[in-house]
Design a protein around this motif. Structure first.
Motif, short mmCIF file in Angstrom:
data_model
loop_
_atom_site.label_atom_id
_atom_site.label_comp_id
_atom_site.label_asym_id
_atom_site.label_seq_id
_atom_site.Cartn_x
_atom_site.Cartn_y
_atom_site.Cartn_z
N VAL A 59 0.84 -1.20 0.00
CA VAL A 59 0.00 0.00 0.00
C VAL A 59 0.87 1.25 0.00
O VAL A 59 0.57 2.24 -0.69
CB VAL A 59 -0.96 -0.01 1.21
N VAL A 62 2.18 1.80 -3.50
CA VAL A 62 1.12 2.35 -4.34
C VAL A 62 0.90 3.83 -4.00
O VAL A 62 0.73 4.67 -4.88
CB VAL A 62 -0.19 1.54 -4.17
N GLY A 63 0.94 4.14 -2.70
CA GLY A 63 0.79 5.52 -2.27
C GLY A 63 1.91 6.42 -2.78
O GLY A 63 1.67 7.58 -3.12
N TRP A 74 -3.27 10.25 0.72
CA TRP A 74 -3.70 9.45 1.85
C TRP A 74 -3.28 7.98 1.81
O TRP A 74 -3.08 7.39 2.88
CB TRP A 74 -5.21 9.58 2.07
N PRO A 75 -3.11 7.30 0.65
CA PRO A 75 -2.66 5.90 0.72
C PRO A 75 -1.27 5.76 1.34
O PRO A 75 -1.02 4.82 2.10
CB PRO A 75 -2.68 5.43 -0.73
N ALA A 78 -1.74 6.29 5.11
CA ALA A 78 -2.44 5.15 5.72
C ALA A 78 -1.53 3.93 5.82
O ALA A 78 -1.47 3.26 6.87
CB ALA A 78 -3.69 4.81 4.92
N GLY A 79 -0.81 3.62 4.75
CA GLY A 79 0.09 2.48 4.78
C GLY A 79 1.20 2.65 5.79
O GLY A 79 1.56 1.71 6.51
#
Length: 136
Positions: A59, A62-63, A74-75, A78-79
């Motif tokens: 994640v 990807v972020g 935000w990814p 969050a990750g």
């Protein structure tokens, strides 16, 4: 606060991306290895923590890609937050067993920095302005 120029990536976004890649590269394989080892020793809690760290590392990557393209911030945050939580759980577990968790706690520095830099108002405004400007 002055609004950043949406055509230039802020330094905090670059720092968040660098720290995010460092976090994912260091904790992703370590989490997968710990997950496999814990599963082999019939310790489901360790396996879940390891696999969660490996998934959070994906994640984060990807972020990083989304933040690099100024699509979302935000990814990454969050990750990295999940990675910090998993490392904190590993440290608490090691300290409760009498093992030293101080060295392991150093693994939380990079995702904590990436989450802090990625969630700054400067980065959020830059992503919002870039998305509002449209493609091109």
């Amino acid at each position: 606060m002055t609004l950043p120029d949406w055509r230039r990536r802020p330094g905090t976004a670059t720092g968040a991306m660098v720290l995010g890649v460092l976090s994912a590269v260091s904790l992703g394989p370590l989490g997968a290895l710990l997950g496999f080892a814990s599963q082999g020793f019939d310790q489901p809690a360790g396996a879940v923590g390891g696999y969660l760290a490996a998934l959070a590392a994906v994640v984060v990557l990807v972020g990083v890609g989304l933040l690099r393209g100024a699509r979302a911030w935000w990814p990454l945050v969050a990750g990295c937050t999940v990675l910090v939580a998993v490392v904190a759980a590993w440290v608490v577990h090691n300290l409760s067993e009498g093992d030293g968790g101080e060295l392991l706690a150093l693994f939380a520095v990079s995702p904590l920095g990436a989450a802090a830099l990625g969630a700054t108002p400067e980065v959020r405004v830059w992503v919002g302005q870039t998305r509002a400007a449209g493609p091109g």
